[in-house]
Design a protein around this motif. Structure first.
Motif, mmCIF file in Angstrom:
data_model
loop_
_atom_site.group_PDB
_atom_site.id
_atom_site.type_symbol
_atom_site.label_atom_id
_atom_site.label_comp_id
_atom_site.label_asym_id
_atom_site.label_seq_id
_atom_site.Cartn_x
_atom_site.Cartn_y
_atom_site.Cartn_z
ATOM 1 N N ASN A 162 34.580 37.846 45.892
ATOM 2 C CA ASN A 162 35.222 39.037 45.324
ATOM 3 C C ASN A 162 35.944 39.829 46.404
ATOM 4 N N LYS A 165 39.002 38.073 47.109
ATOM 5 C CA LYS A 165 39.853 38.050 45.919
ATOM 6 C C LYS A 165 40.617 39.370 45.745
ATOM 7 N N TYR A 166 39.937 40.491 45.989
ATOM 8 C CA TYR A 166 40.558 41.793 45.739
ATOM 9 C C TYR A 166 41.101 42.445 47.007
ATOM 10 N N ASP A 189 35.107 45.269 52.327
ATOM 11 C CA ASP A 189 36.493 44.797 52.388
ATOM 12 C C ASP A 189 37.442 45.977 52.462
ATOM 13 N N ILE A 194 37.909 50.238 43.749
ATOM 14 C CA ILE A 194 37.569 50.285 42.318
ATOM 15 C C ILE A 194 37.653 51.746 41.871
ATOM 16 N N PHE A 207 33.168 42.608 32.262
ATOM 17 C CA PHE A 207 33.935 43.823 32.550
ATOM 18 C C PHE A 207 34.841 43.562 33.755
ATOM 19 N N ARG A 208 36.114 43.873 33.623
ATOM 20 C CA ARG A 208 37.044 43.781 34.750
ATOM 21 C C ARG A 208 37.902 45.023 34.761
ATOM 22 N N VAL A 209 38.211 45.513 35.958
ATOM 23 C CA VAL A 209 39.074 46.686 36.048
ATOM 24 C C VAL A 209 40.468 46.296 35.580
ATOM 25 N N SER A 214 42.288 39.804 37.640
ATOM 26 C CA SER A 214 41.086 38.990 37.775
ATOM 27 C C SER A 214 41.369 37.543 37.356
ATOM 28 N N GLY A 219 39.124 34.788 38.383
ATOM 29 C CA GLY A 219 37.854 35.458 38.077
ATOM 30 C C GLY A 219 37.383 35.171 36.654
ATOM 31 N N THR A 220 36.059 35.194 36.466
ATOM 32 C CA THR A 220 35.519 34.952 35.128
ATOM 33 C C THR A 220 34.953 36.239 34.524
ATOM 34 N N GLY A 221 34.772 37.265 35.353
ATOM 35 C CA GLY A 221 34.181 38.507 34.862
ATOM 36 C C GLY A 221 32.663 38.438 34.803
ATOM 37 N N GLY A 223 30.770 37.288 37.741
ATOM 38 C CA GLY A 223 30.226 37.238 39.112
ATOM 39 C C GLY A 223 29.242 38.362 39.431
ATOM 40 N N LEU A 224 29.631 39.592 39.120
ATOM 41 C CA LEU A 224 28.760 40.710 39.493
ATOM 42 C C LEU A 224 27.530 40.812 38.599
ATOM 43 N N THR A 248 36.093 48.512 49.491
ATOM 44 C CA THR A 248 34.833 48.548 48.754
ATOM 45 C C THR A 248 33.709 48.012 49.634
#
Ligand code: ADP
Length: 258
Positions: A162, A165-166, A189, A194, A207-209, A214, A219-221, A223-224, A248
C-alpha cells in the motif's frame, strides 16, 4: 427484541406462571446486514472484470484479432483483468481463512527479519519500478513476536505494498523498535495521504478513498481489513496517522513472544 413465552402448568393443567425469554437481536441483525452487503460487494467486484474479459474476448472473435495493434491492446486488457480477478480471489481466500480459523496469540513465533525476507524481493521490485526509495530498519536484537510468521509476512506485504501503491517517486520505510512487552512496526510513506474523514473507515472491507485509483493500481479493497484481522487476533493494535498530500504512517504494536 425477539420474545418467547412458555407457560408453566401445574399437574391439573392450570397455568401457574410463565417463562419469558427475550433475545436482543440487534447484533444479529447488524451481522446479517454486514454479510448481505459483503456478498453484494464481492459479486460486484467479480462481475466488473468478468464483464470486461467477456466483452474483449467477443470483440476479438468478431474480427478485431485480425488487426495486430487492436489484438495486442485487447489481449493486454484481458490479461490485466484476469490478474485482478486472481488477486481478488486470493485476498478473499486469505480473509475467509483468517476469519474461519481465527488468529490466535499461540499460533506461532516469528522473527521480524525473517518474515520480511520472505517478501523483500516483491517489495524491492515494486518500489524500484515506481522510482521509490525503500528504507528498512530492523534491529538485529529485536525480540520474537507471538504471531505466525506467514501472517506477519502477509501483514508486512499488505502495508508495504500500500505504501508503495499510494506514493509516487517519494520514499517508503519500515522501522521496527522494542517497547514494553511489545514490538512496534512503523510503515511510513511520503505518498498521497488519506483524508481525515476517511480514516475511521479504511479498515472496512472494500472501502477505498478513491475507487478508480485503487483499481488502476491493482488494489482489491481488502488489504487493510486483512491487516486488522491479523493484528487484532494476535492481541496487538494498529493505528494510522496521515496528512493529505504529505504521507501516511501505519503503526502496529504486536506482543512479544512469551
Ligand atoms: P486497496 O486494495 O484499495 O489498496 P486496502 O484495504 O489495502 O485496499 O486499503 C483501503 C484504502 O485505504 C485504499 O483504497 C486507499 O484509499 C487507502 N490507503 C491504504 N493505505 C494507504 C497509504 N499508505 N496511503 C494512502 N492511502 C492508503
Amino acid at each position: 427484541v425477539r420474545t418467547q413465552v412458555s407457560p408453566i402448568l401445574s399437574e391439573d393443567g392450570r397455568a401457574r406462571g410463565a417463562v419469558i425469554v427475550c433475545h436482543d437481536i440487534t447484533e444479529l441483525r447488524r451481522l446479517e446486514k454486514l454479510r448481505t452487503e459483503f456478498v453484494a460487494n464481492v459479486s460486484h467486484e467479480l462481475r466488473t472484470p468478468l464483464t470486461s474479459i467477456k466483452g474483449f474476448a467477443e470483440t476479438l472473435l468478431d474480427g478485431a484479432a485480425e488487426e495486430p495493434a487492436l489484438r495486442e491492446r485487447f489481449l493486454k486488457i484481458i490479461q490485466a483483468e484476469s490478474l485482478r480477478l486472481q488477486r481478488l480471489v486470493e485476498d478473499l481466500l486469505t480473509l475467509s481463512h483468517i476469519e474461519n480459523r481465527g488468529v490466535r496469540r499461540a499460533d506461532g513465533i516469528s522473527n521480524v527479519q525473517r518474515a520480511y525476507e520472505k517478501i523483500q524481493p516483491v517489495i524491492e521490485r515494486y518500489a524500484e519500478a515506481k522510482g521509490i526509495s525503500l528504507n528498512v530498519a530492523i534491529p538485529p536484537d529485536l525480540p520474537a513476536l507471538s504471531i505466525g510468521e506467514d501472517l506477519l509476512s502477509q501483514l508486512m506485504l499488505n502495508l508495504l505494498e500500500n505504501a508503495v501503491k499510494y506514493t509516487s517517486g517519494g520514499s517508503v520505510w519500515l522501522k521496527a523498535s522494542t517497547g514494553v512487552g511489545e514490538v512496534r512496526l512503523e510503515f511510513g510513506d511520503t505518498g498521497c495521504g488519506i483524508p481525515e474523514k476517511s480514516l475511521p473507515r479504511i479498515f472496512e472491507r472494500f472501502f477505498r478513498v478513491d475507487k478508480a485509483r485503487s483499481r488502476e493500481q491493482g488494489g482489491t479493497g481488502l488489504g487493510l481489513s486483512i491487516v486488522k484481522h491479523i493484528v487484532d487476533g494476535s492481541g496487538g493494535k494498529v493505528t494510522v496517522q496521515s496528512e493529505l498530500g504529505k504521507g501516511t504512517v501505519f503503526t502496529c504494536s504486536l506482543p512479544m513472544a512469551l
